[in-house]
Design a protein around this motif. Structure first.
Motif, short mmCIF file in Angstrom:
data_model
loop_
_atom_site.label_atom_id
_atom_site.label_comp_id
_atom_site.label_asym_id
_atom_site.label_seq_id
_atom_site.Cartn_x
_atom_site.Cartn_y
_atom_site.Cartn_z
N VAL A 292 -78.01 -25.07 -33.33
CA VAL A 292 -79.30 -24.42 -33.55
C VAL A 292 -79.26 -22.98 -33.05
CG1 VAL A 292 -81.72 -24.43 -32.85
CG2 VAL A 292 -80.59 -26.58 -33.49
N GLN A 293 -78.70 -22.79 -31.86
CA GLN A 293 -78.65 -21.44 -31.29
C GLN A 293 -77.94 -20.47 -32.23
OE1 GLN A 293 -75.26 -20.38 -30.00
NE2 GLN A 293 -76.12 -18.31 -30.19
N ASN A 294 -76.78 -20.88 -32.74
CA ASN A 294 -76.00 -20.00 -33.60
C ASN A 294 -76.77 -19.68 -34.88
OD1 ASN A 294 -73.30 -18.72 -34.27
ND2 ASN A 294 -73.52 -20.13 -35.98
N ALA A 295 -77.40 -20.70 -35.46
CA ALA A 295 -78.15 -20.50 -36.70
C ALA A 295 -79.30 -19.50 -36.48
CB ALA A 295 -78.69 -21.84 -37.21
N VAL A 296 -80.03 -19.68 -35.40
CA VAL A 296 -81.18 -18.82 -35.12
C VAL A 296 -80.73 -17.39 -34.83
CG1 VAL A 296 -83.02 -18.38 -33.46
CG2 VAL A 296 -82.69 -20.68 -34.38
N ASP A 297 -79.73 -17.23 -33.97
CA ASP A 297 -79.30 -15.89 -33.59
C ASP A 297 -78.62 -15.16 -34.75
OD1 ASP A 297 -80.34 -16.05 -31.05
OD2 ASP A 297 -78.49 -16.71 -30.11
N GLN A 298 -77.86 -15.87 -35.55
CA GLN A 298 -77.26 -15.22 -36.71
C GLN A 298 -78.32 -14.80 -37.72
OE1 GLN A 298 -74.11 -17.67 -38.34
NE2 GLN A 298 -72.62 -16.81 -36.93
N VAL A 316 -73.86 -15.40 -27.14
CA VAL A 316 -73.03 -16.42 -26.48
C VAL A 316 -73.40 -17.78 -27.05
CG1 VAL A 316 -72.49 -17.55 -24.30
CG2 VAL A 316 -72.81 -15.06 -24.38
N PRO A 317 -72.45 -18.53 -27.58
CA PRO A 317 -72.78 -19.83 -28.18
C PRO A 317 -73.09 -20.89 -27.13
CG PRO A 317 -70.42 -19.47 -28.28
CD PRO A 317 -71.02 -18.19 -27.74
N TRP A 318 -74.10 -21.69 -27.40
CA TRP A 318 -74.38 -22.83 -26.53
C TRP A 318 -74.86 -24.00 -27.37
CZ3 TRP A 318 -79.61 -24.14 -26.41
CH2 TRP A 318 -80.53 -23.13 -26.69
N PHE A 319 -74.64 -25.19 -26.83
CA PHE A 319 -74.87 -26.43 -27.54
C PHE A 319 -75.43 -27.46 -26.56
CE2 PHE A 319 -71.00 -24.20 -28.57
CZ PHE A 319 -70.99 -24.06 -29.95
N GLY A 376 -74.04 -20.06 -16.51
CA GLY A 376 -72.95 -19.79 -17.43
C GLY A 376 -73.36 -18.92 -18.59
N ARG A 377 -74.55 -19.13 -19.12
CA ARG A 377 -75.04 -18.30 -20.22
C ARG A 377 -75.18 -16.84 -19.78
NH1 ARG A 377 -79.68 -22.14 -22.81
NH2 ARG A 377 -80.45 -20.15 -23.63
N ARG A 378 -75.69 -16.64 -18.56
CA ARG A 378 -75.80 -15.28 -18.04
C ARG A 378 -74.43 -14.66 -17.79
NH1 ARG A 378 -78.87 -15.83 -12.77
NH2 ARG A 378 -78.09 -13.69 -12.54
N TRP A 379 -73.53 -15.43 -17.16
CA TRP A 379 -72.21 -14.90 -16.82
C TRP A 379 -71.41 -14.51 -18.06
CZ3 TRP A 379 -70.61 -19.31 -12.92
CH2 TRP A 379 -71.33 -19.14 -11.72
#
Length: 405
Positions: A292-298, A316-319, A376-379
């Motif tokens: 979902v994250q990748n779809a929305v951000d792209q 940054v990809p997250w799942f 981790g998302r911030r780093w």
């Protein structure tokens, strides 16, 4: 630019519509979707939706949003062809002109070439209609066999057990979710599912589905064993929907090929989501991500590009995956990692695995440990890598490791 058409009503398509209006597009905006529902949140289909008594579909945005923002919804319609020379999209019953086009075509469930796959009571899960059929079947199902030990298969296995079904999971690989998580995570979820009462069989390929009177009654493994099943769920991955792009002469390679700003080989056409193959800045090679994250951000990047505000995609990809009472959260991409460091005790049900390529942090897999995931998302966004020694030492407060400013 007067006319923009969005093909696809998933997360990427819906976000593209919202972003284009937010970015200032004031022309005709049409979203075409083969599904009849308003764009909806897909992850709950394998969990909350199946378990709920009511038809608890979560719309991404209400109908009023599309009305107020002048987004024409063409639901239950199929795009037959993209005519680039004429600048139009050919539908099953008409045509739409375009100056700009967003391909948010997504992916479909991979159907393995297994005899019996077309028997009654064999289910795939991708759309809400798939989920509705499976929910209806679960009312009568007793013996459920799940083919595939990936996210969808395991989420549905946990849901079936919660609903009181006998569950067997068959995975051809040596471990669960083997392509995407660390061995310690795989082992934890193997124990979790067996603890829920599911029989989990690793290194067990399926040879055939056996039927009687047109309905499945058993699953036959490659070794010849037959496992009783009145319901079979197949979850062995997805295939990107690239046919429209390929037939239109756009570059395709395990996805619709785009540049760093989501442009296809035709600058009037952008693409976003599960169907897209893009050059990943950290890996240095093309990848295709399903989240979902990748779809929305792209989709946000694709919209900006069409509006003349192109920027390189660097999200940054997250799942995530919810299975039983365990929340698995992943950030980054671990395929190039050469070292894994565990923080916390897997036996406690709350731990993380930090993946390093040399001294560089590239990904984190977390189980019931949301703080590690958010850090981790911030780093990773900041390019910061804590030392493996600090990560492994639970007396170290991770929140204070990254320099401020």
């Amino acid at each position: 630019m007067k006319n923009i058409v969005i093909i696809g009503g998933g997360h990427a398509g819906a976000q593209a519509a919202a972003s284009l209006r937010a970015d200032g597009f004031d022309g005709r905006l049409v979203l075409v979707s083969s599904e009849k529902e308003l764009p909806y949140h897909r992850p709950p289909l394998s969990k909350a939706f199946i378990k709920a008594d009511e038809d608890a579909l979560q719309e991404l945005r209400p109908a009023l949003f599309y009305e107020k923002n002048g987004v024409e919804l063409m639901l239950g319609r199929t795009v037959q062809k993209i005519d680039r020379a004429a600048g139009k999209v050919v539908l099953d019953d008409g045509e739409l002109p375009f100056d700009g086009l967003v391909l948010a075509t997504g992916a479909r469930v991979r159907i393995p070439p297994v005899p019996g796959i077309d028997l009654a009571n064999v289910f795939l899960l991708r759309t809400v209609e798939d989920a509705r059929r499976l929910k209806e079947r679960f009312a009568a199902a007793k013996d459920v066999v799940v083919v595939g030990g990936g996210f969808i298969g395991l989420e549905l296995a946990a849901t079936a057990r919660i609903l009181g079904k006998t569950v067997t999971v068959l995975e051809a690989a040596p471990r669960l979710m083997g392509r995407v998580v660390a061995p310690a995570i795989s082992a934890h979820f193997l124990d979790l599912h067996r603890g829920l009462g599911s029989a989990v069989r690793l290194e067990t390929p399926v040879a055939a589905l056996i039927g009687e009177n047109g309905a499945v009654v058993a699953v036959e493994t490659a070794s010849g064993e037959r496992i009783p099943a009145d319901t079979v769920i197949v979850g062995v991955g997805v295939v990107p929907n690239v046919e429209l792009a390929a037939e239109a002469g756009l570059d395709v390679l395990n996805g619709i090929v785009v540049d760093e700003a989501m442009r296809t080989s035709d600058p009037r056409i952008v693409a976003a989501g599960d169907a897209v193959a893009f050059h990943h800045w950290a890996l240095g090679r093309p990848v295709r991500l399903e989240s979902v994250q990748n779809a929305v951000d792209q989709a946000k990047t694709a919209s900006a590009t069409l509006m003349g505000k192109a920027e390189a995609y660097r999200a940054v990809p997250w799942f995530w995956s919810d299975q039983g009472d365990a929340k698995l959260q992943m950030v980054g991409l671990s395929m190039d990692a050469d070292r894994a460091v565990t923080r916390g005790d897997p036996g406690s049900g709350s731990f993380s695995v930090f993946h390093y390529a040399g001294d560089r942090l590239v990904a984190i897999d977390s189980v019931n440990r949301a703080t590690d995931h958010m850090l981790g998302r911030r780093w990773l966004a900041a390019g910061f890598s804590p030392s493996p020694e600090a990560v492994a030492d639970e007396s170290v407060d991770l929140k204070g490791l990254m320099p401020k400013g």
